[in-house]
Design a protein around this motif. Sequence first.
Motif, PDB file in Angstrom:
ATOM      1  N   THR A   1       0.799  -1.234   0.000  1.00 18.21           N
ATOM      2  CA  THR A   1       0.000   0.000   0.000  1.00 18.21           C
ATOM      3  C   THR A   1       0.829   1.279   0.000  1.00 18.21           C
ATOM      4  OG1 THR A   1      -0.135  -0.100   2.424  1.00 18.21           O
ATOM      5  CG2 THR A   1      -1.918  -1.136   1.176  1.00 18.21           C
ATOM      6  N   ASP A   2       2.083   1.188   0.390  1.00 16.92           N
ATOM      7  CA  ASP A   2       2.925   2.383   0.450  1.00 16.92           C
ATOM      8  C   ASP A   2       3.805   2.517  -0.791  1.00 16.92           C
ATOM      9  OD1 ASP A   2       2.297   3.629   3.055  1.00 16.92           O
ATOM     10  OD2 ASP A   2       2.948   1.702   3.854  1.00 16.92           O
ATOM     11  N   GLN A   3       4.460   3.677  -0.934  1.00 16.52           N
ATOM     12  CA  GLN A   3       5.195   3.981  -2.151  1.00 16.52           C
ATOM     13  C   GLN A   3       6.578   4.538  -1.849  1.00 16.52           C
ATOM     14  OE1 GLN A   3       2.680   6.461  -4.776  1.00 16.52           O
ATOM     15  NE2 GLN A   3       0.934   5.784  -3.534  1.00 16.52           N
ATOM     16  N   VAL A   4       7.490   4.353  -2.801  1.00 14.19           N
ATOM     17  CA  VAL A   4       8.848   4.878  -2.691  1.00 14.19           C
ATOM     18  C   VAL A   4       8.829   6.380  -2.956  1.00 14.19           C
ATOM     19  CG1 VAL A   4      11.171   4.839  -3.688  1.00 14.19           C
ATOM     20  CG2 VAL A   4       9.901   2.695  -3.381  1.00 14.19           C
TER      21      VAL A   4
ATOM     22  N   GLN B   1       7.396  17.422  -4.936  1.00 17.80           N
ATOM     23  CA  GLN B   1       6.404  17.944  -5.874  1.00 17.80           C
ATOM     24  C   GLN B   1       6.934  17.877  -7.311  1.00 17.80           C
ATOM     25  OE1 GLN B   1       3.288  19.074  -4.941  1.00 17.80           O
ATOM     26  NE2 GLN B   1       2.760  19.269  -7.105  1.00 17.80           N
ATOM     27  N   GLY B   2       6.248  17.131  -8.156  1.00 14.40           N
ATOM     28  CA  GLY B   2       6.629  17.027  -9.560  1.00 14.40           C
ATOM     29  C   GLY B   2       7.826  16.129  -9.845  1.00 14.40           C
ATOM     30  N   GLN B   3       8.380  15.481  -8.820  1.00 13.63           N
ATOM     31  CA  GLN B   3       9.568  14.640  -9.005  1.00 13.63           C
ATOM     32  C   GLN B   3       9.175  13.236  -9.465  1.00 13.63           C
ATOM     33  OE1 GLN B   3      12.810  15.611  -8.561  1.00 13.63           O
ATOM     34  NE2 GLN B   3      12.150  17.698  -8.104  1.00 13.63           N
TER      35      GLN B   3
ATOM     36  N   THR C   1       9.733  16.317   2.558  1.00 12.78           N
ATOM     37  CA  THR C   1       8.419  16.949   2.624  1.00 12.78           C
ATOM     38  C   THR C   1       7.668  16.780   1.307  1.00 12.78           C
ATOM     39  OG1 THR C   1       9.218  19.086   1.821  1.00 12.78           O
ATOM     40  CG2 THR C   1       9.376  18.682   4.198  1.00 12.78           C
ATOM     41  N   ASN C   2       6.383  17.066   1.333  1.00  9.70           N
ATOM     42  CA  ASN C   2       5.576  17.023   0.109  1.00  9.70           C
ATOM     43  C   ASN C   2       6.066  18.051  -0.905  1.00  9.70           C
ATOM     44  OD1 ASN C   2       3.342  15.006   0.591  1.00  9.70           O
ATOM     45  ND2 ASN C   2       3.074  16.295   2.399  1.00  9.70           N
TER      46      ASN C   2
ATOM     47  N   GLN D   1       7.357  11.849  -6.358  1.00 13.15           N
ATOM     48  CA  GLN D   1       6.112  12.275  -5.729  1.00 13.15           C
ATOM     49  C   GLN D   1       5.145  11.093  -5.662  1.00 13.15           C
ATOM     50  OE1 GLN D   1       4.104  15.500  -7.702  1.00 13.15           O
ATOM     51  NE2 GLN D   1       2.458  15.607  -6.179  1.00 13.15           N
ATOM     52  N   PRO D   2       4.681  10.730  -4.466  1.00  9.69           N
ATOM     53  CA  PRO D   2       3.716   9.632  -4.358  1.00  9.69           C
ATOM     54  C   PRO D   2       2.312  10.117  -4.715  1.00  9.69           C
ATOM     55  CG  PRO D   2       4.154  10.531  -2.197  1.00  9.69           C
ATOM     56  CD  PRO D   2       5.048  11.292  -3.158  1.00  9.69           C
TER      57      PRO D   2
END
Length: 341
Positions: free
Chosen positions: A102-105, A154-156, A149-150, A133-134
């Motif tokens: 359920t989680d992401q890298v 962002q956009g990565q 951080t978010n 970015q997840p």
Amino acid sequence: MFIYTTADMKACNMKSTASQFDMFDAQTDQLADTQSTLSSQVKSKTKPVDTDEALASRLEKTGRFRILRQLTPRPIIARQDSPFEKLAIVIDTETTGLSHQTDQVIEFGAVAFTYNDDGSFGDVVGVFNGLQQPTIPIPAEITRITGITNEMVQGQVLDIKAIEAMIAPADLIIAHNAKFDRPFCEKLSPLFASKAWACSVAEIKWADLGFEGSKLGYLVGQAGLFHNGHRATDDCHALLEVMVQPVGRNKTIPFAELLQASRESRIRIYAENSPFDLKDHLKKRGYRWSDGTDGRPKAWWTEVDETDYAAELDYLRTDIYRWKDAEPLSIRLTAMDRFKA
């Protein structure tokens, strides 16, 4: 009665003036000599300015201080310039949580290095680091631990082609807790599933080498280093440095121990249909419970070296099943399939 002529007065004045200048000059010379002597004394007592390393060494020699040095990543050279034959890659992932389902890298790091079959370390030949970015917000606890951080992600997007190009020639993938990292990596690319894996937590006997724990922070600190922990590539550099330094009484190279362990097969044994009232016996012996949700049998299970398989089978037949012909499910594992989900 004395009568002074103008000539006498001039002569007297000149003599007086000369005497004053002579006295001043003598004092000046004496002062200069004194200053020169003091300057020489000061210079003779002044020691060269200590470097940071010299100061650290002086403190260590007292026996009352332990110094932590900031970890400096090793220089990178071209793969073709390294005379060592094999290629290993230390990897690390930072994720949104603990479940690969359920989680992401959110960050992937890797440090590639060369080595020989005898476990001798060669050179660092490549480094990768990337953010992603997840599809879900990064939990506050993950940000607290990793510093990611978010806004940072962002956009990565991870460059999967670059990762695969780095991984493709690798003879061994190393992770500090491969059971966690391998499933996440296999979700990034199926190429990871075709590689041999080694775990620097499970396959190096750190306690026997004098370390108080197997957490990376403990290992780095006891090795006399500190680094920016919980960022993927920084952790890779740190693990590499700890693995290639000789430690313990026998000056063991942890990487050489890990390499040897990765070549050995292990047997995973599932004690299916074992009596419920004997579960505490199995747990005490080191068996773990599989609830069957990941496709594995619903049973208590353990992993042993091939050399210990006969003894473990005898334990199950004698103490658990109490039937000499019992044949519990046993699966032989190599580095190719070890630590899979």
